[in-house]
Design an enzyme around this catalytic site. Structure first.
Site, PDB file in Angstrom:
ATOM      1  CG  ASP A   1      21.863  18.773  58.727  1.00  0.00           C
ATOM      2  OD1 ASP A   1      22.760  18.571  59.564  1.00  0.00           O
ATOM      3  OD2 ASP A   1      21.615  17.996  57.801  1.00  0.00           O
TER       4      ASP A   1
ATOM      5  CG  ASP B   1      20.588  18.041  68.708  1.00  0.00           C
ATOM      6  OD1 ASP B   1      20.199  16.911  68.336  1.00  0.00           O
ATOM      7  OD2 ASP B   1      21.293  18.205  69.723  1.00  0.00           O
ATOM      8  CB  VAL B   2      16.541  15.258  65.232  1.00  0.00           C
ATOM      9  CG1 VAL B   2      16.484  15.914  63.861  1.00  0.00           C
ATOM     10  CG2 VAL B   2      17.660  14.208  65.298  1.00  0.00           C
TER      11      VAL B   2
ATOM     12  CG  ASN C   1      17.085  11.944  55.679  1.00  0.00           C
ATOM     13  OD1 ASN C   1      17.213  10.834  55.179  1.00  0.00           O
ATOM     14  ND2 ASN C   1      18.092  12.810  55.765  1.00  0.00           N
TER      15      ASN C   1
ATOM     16  CE1 TYR D   1      21.022   3.437  60.613  1.00  0.00           C
ATOM     17  CE2 TYR D   1      20.864   1.440  59.287  1.00  0.00           C
ATOM     18  CZ  TYR D   1      20.702   2.808  59.416  1.00  0.00           C
ATOM     19  OH  TYR D   1      20.220   3.535  58.352  1.00  0.00           O
TER      20      TYR D   1
ATOM     21  CE  LYS E   1      17.584   4.678  60.263  1.00  0.00           C
ATOM     22  NZ  LYS E   1      16.980   6.010  60.022  1.00  0.00           N
TER      23      LYS E   1
ATOM     24  CB  VAL F   1      21.890   5.155  48.791  1.00  0.00           C
ATOM     25  CG1 VAL F   1      22.121   6.244  47.745  1.00  0.00           C
ATOM     26  CG2 VAL F   1      20.446   4.661  48.740  1.00  0.00           C
TER      27      VAL F   1
ATOM     28  CB  THR G   1      24.980   8.619  50.854  1.00  0.00           C
ATOM     29  OG1 THR G   1      24.704   7.565  51.798  1.00  0.00           O
ATOM     30  CG2 THR G   1      23.758   8.844  49.976  1.00  0.00           C
TER      31      THR G   1
END
Length: 267
Positions: free
Chosen positions: A39, A65-66, A92, A161, A165, A196, A198
């Site tokens: 992360d 950092d992806v 994720n 978004y 995805k 969800v 979150t």
């Protein structure tokens, strides 16, 4: 031994500091895997790793950092060195920026493409390179990408978004084909989480109200529940258990799929 037992396996979970990622890392550890948290949030990431480690699981943290190819190379190498291999990779990490199409900010879309598409693709790249027979881990394994129900339904204010995805879903299938045909021994799948509660999920509901699409965040959530045959929001555990399934021998003949974990919303 249960087919869901992950004892002896080593996992790297991106975006694992909080939310879905933290839940997925915890579930993998509970199933017996050693887990590395990757992360950009160092403090939160280390706290999550420490919390999971208190259960007796082997855990660690690596700053990742992806969107950075060099970060990925270093994170995978650190996982192999510290945990002793890499058998499971969970892509994720992701971001969502809501906007009506008429108000799209190109920089916001570019940022989502960088994190959600490029970040996942680089993860698949380094996961396959490490898990294939000639790789540093070399025992095959499982890569699980996190797409979204947004890839399967039309919902206002998430065009960018949804596009990113949907791309995650397509790259999953291509990677599964390449891995199979080239004998890498790596299964590649993705899940489509539903909404969800979150920080990201609740933020989306708040955005819907701010954009005038619903009178309140609660009304937006209520309509999502109304569109869901099982009649509730998703829970972190719902998504985490699906990841454990796809990582386990229970899914040993499963590759290239997109698994909806959305209560039927996207059917």
């Amino acid at each position: 031994m249960s087919v869901f037992d992950l004892s002896g396996r080593k996992a790297l979970v991106t975006g694992g500091a909080q939310g879905l990622g933290a839940g997925m890392a915890e579930a993998l550890a509970r199933a017996g895997a050693a887990v590395m948290i990757g992360d950009v949030q160092e403090g939160a990431g280390k706290e999550t790793a420490d919390a999971i480690g208190k259960s007796g699981a082997t855990t660690g943290f690596v700053k990742l950092d992806v969107t950075s190819d060099s970060d990925w190379e270093a994170a995978v190498a650190a996982t192999v060195q510290e945990l002793g291999g890499l058998d499971i990779l969970v892509n994720n990490a992701g971001i969502e920026i809501s906007a009506l199409i008429v108000d799209i900010d190109p920089d916001d879309v570019r940022r989502m493409c960088e994190v959600n598409i490029l970040g996942s693709l680089l993860g698949v790249k380094h996961g396959l390179r490490t898990m294939r027979p000639e790789g540093a881990a070399g025992k095959g394994g499982s890569i699980i990408n996190v797409s979204s129900v947004a890839a399967t339904i039309a919902f206002p204010a998430i065009a960018g978004y949804s596009a990113t995805k949907s791309a995650v879903d397509r790259m999953t299938k291509v990677a599964a084909q390449e891995s199979g045909k080239l004998g890498y021994g790596v299964r590649v799948n993705c899940i489509y989480p539903g909404l969800v509660a979150t920080d990201m999920g609740l933020g989306l509901a708040s955005d819907m109200a701010k954009l005038g699409l619903w009178p309140s965040p609660e009304a937006a959530v209520g309509d999502v529940i109304g569109l869901t045959p099982l009649g509730r929001l998703g829970e972190v555990a719902d998504m985490a258990d699906a990841v454990v399934f796809l990582a386990s021998d229970a899914a040993r003949f499963v590759t290239g799929i997109g698994l909806p974990v959305d209560g039927g919303m996207g059917m």
